[in-house]
Scaffold this motif. Structure first.
Motif, short mmCIF file in Angstrom:
data_model
loop_
_atom_site.label_atom_id
_atom_site.label_comp_id
_atom_site.label_asym_id
_atom_site.label_seq_id
_atom_site.Cartn_x
_atom_site.Cartn_y
_atom_site.Cartn_z
N ALA A 14 44.50 29.14 22.19
CA ALA A 14 43.20 29.73 22.54
C ALA A 14 42.46 28.84 23.53
O ALA A 14 41.75 29.33 24.41
CB ALA A 14 42.36 29.96 21.29
N GLN A 15 42.64 27.53 23.40
CA GLN A 15 41.98 26.61 24.33
C GLN A 15 42.55 26.74 25.73
O GLN A 15 41.85 26.54 26.70
CB GLN A 15 42.12 25.15 23.83
N ASP A 16 43.84 27.11 25.82
CA ASP A 16 44.43 27.33 27.13
C ASP A 16 44.67 28.84 27.29
O ASP A 16 45.76 29.28 27.61
CB ASP A 16 45.74 26.56 27.27
N PHE A 17 43.61 29.61 27.04
CA PHE A 17 43.69 31.07 27.05
C PHE A 17 44.28 31.60 28.36
O PHE A 17 45.19 32.41 28.37
CB PHE A 17 42.28 31.62 26.81
N LEU A 18 43.76 31.11 29.49
CA LEU A 18 44.24 31.60 30.79
C LEU A 18 45.72 31.26 30.99
O LEU A 18 46.49 32.09 31.46
CB LEU A 18 43.41 31.00 31.93
N LEU A 37 49.01 45.61 33.45
CA LEU A 37 47.57 45.56 33.66
C LEU A 37 46.95 44.58 32.68
O LEU A 37 47.23 44.66 31.48
CB LEU A 37 46.95 46.94 33.43
N ILE A 38 46.17 43.64 33.19
CA ILE A 38 45.39 42.76 32.31
C ILE A 38 44.01 43.40 32.21
O ILE A 38 43.30 43.52 33.20
CB ILE A 38 45.30 41.32 32.86
N LEU A 39 43.68 43.86 31.01
CA LEU A 39 42.44 44.59 30.79
C LEU A 39 41.37 43.64 30.25
O LEU A 39 41.58 43.00 29.22
CB LEU A 39 42.72 45.71 29.78
N ALA A 44 33.48 37.85 34.78
CA ALA A 44 33.77 36.42 34.94
C ALA A 44 35.21 36.12 34.49
O ALA A 44 35.93 35.36 35.13
CB ALA A 44 32.78 35.58 34.14
N LEU A 45 35.61 36.76 33.40
CA LEU A 45 36.97 36.55 32.89
C LEU A 45 37.99 37.11 33.89
O LEU A 45 39.02 36.49 34.15
CB LEU A 45 37.12 37.23 31.52
N LEU A 46 37.69 38.27 34.47
CA LEU A 46 38.59 38.84 35.49
C LEU A 46 38.75 37.87 36.66
O LEU A 46 39.85 37.68 37.18
CB LEU A 46 38.07 40.20 35.97
N SER A 47 37.66 37.26 37.07
CA SER A 47 37.72 36.27 38.16
C SER A 47 38.57 35.07 37.76
O SER A 47 39.35 34.56 38.56
CB SER A 47 36.32 35.79 38.54
N ASP A 48 38.39 34.64 36.50
CA ASP A 48 39.20 33.51 36.01
C ASP A 48 40.69 33.85 36.02
O ASP A 48 41.51 33.04 36.41
CB ASP A 48 38.78 33.13 34.58
N PHE A 49 41.03 35.08 35.57
CA PHE A 49 42.44 35.49 35.58
C PHE A 49 42.95 35.52 37.01
O PHE A 49 44.06 35.07 37.30
CB PHE A 49 42.61 36.89 34.97
N ASP A 50 42.13 36.07 37.91
CA ASP A 50 42.49 36.19 39.31
C ASP A 50 42.87 34.81 39.85
O ASP A 50 43.93 34.61 40.47
CB ASP A 50 41.29 36.77 40.08
N LEU A 86 44.54 43.70 37.64
CA LEU A 86 43.47 43.15 36.81
C LEU A 86 42.33 44.14 36.85
O LEU A 86 41.92 44.54 37.94
CB LEU A 86 42.94 41.84 37.40
N GLY A 87 41.81 44.52 35.69
CA GLY A 87 40.70 45.47 35.76
C GLY A 87 40.00 45.70 34.44
O GLY A 87 40.46 45.25 33.39
N ALA A 88 38.90 46.45 34.54
CA ALA A 88 38.08 46.76 33.37
C ALA A 88 38.31 48.20 32.92
O ALA A 88 37.59 48.73 32.10
CB ALA A 88 36.61 46.54 33.69
N TYR A 89 39.31 48.85 33.50
CA TYR A 89 39.64 50.21 33.10
C TYR A 89 41.13 50.44 33.29
O TYR A 89 41.81 49.65 33.93
CB TYR A 89 38.84 51.23 33.93
#
Length: 154
Positions: A14-18, A37-39, A44-50, A86-89
């Motif tokens: 969990a500490q190294d979630f990304l 798809l990473i939902l 901010a989390l989407l940017s981190d994944f990016d 990567l997205g929210a939908y």
């Protein structure tokens, strides 16, 4: 039938979630030719994944594309060369693998008209109480829908 796998993360994962999500993405891509798809509902989390997907070392760089709301036309996705979105939908017609980092079951993101049916969903459960509670709710919901459920402690 949709297959749902729950990944219950240890404190260290969990500490190294990304890092864990990037690793899981790479593993899923290696095992399947489907798009992924990473939902995530958190911008901010989407940017981190990016950023994290770009930051993988050159040999394991993961090509990806960020979905922008209101651009979910089929050709937009169909012509996408990136195997990872990567997205929210969930885009219309999407039938690949979903890594769900949201607090809601994937079904909440499927509209009746979208013809979307992911082949597989990877649910990520962090070791905090809220995430565990959300995981239980999701598990029950998927169970009621008769999906095939598996879970892994990582």
């Amino acid at each position: 039938m949709m297959q749902i796998s729950f990944y219950v993360l240890s404190e260290s994962k969990a500490q190294d979630f990304l890092g864990f999500i990037c690793q899981l993405t790479q593993t899923a891509l290696n095992k399947s030719s489907q798009s992924l798809l990473i939902l995530a509902e958190d911008e901010a989390l989407l940017s981190d994944f990016d950023e994290a997907l770009w930051a993988q070392d050159a040999s394991s760089f993961i090509p990806h594309q960020r979905l922008i709301a209101n651009e979910n036309t089929v050709d937009n996705i169909g012509s996408s060369l990136a195997p990872v979105l990567l997205g929210a939908y969930l885009p219309a017609e999407f039938n690949g693998i979903v890594i769900n980092t949201t607090s809601r079951p994937v079904n909440d993101f499927i509209t009746a008209t979208s013809n979307t049916q992911p082949a597989r969903v990877l649910e990520i459960i962090k070791p905090d109480d809220a995430s565990v509670q959300d995981g239980r709710v999701k598990y029950k919901r998927y169970q009621q829908l008769g999906y095939e459920l598996t879970h892994f402690k990582v």
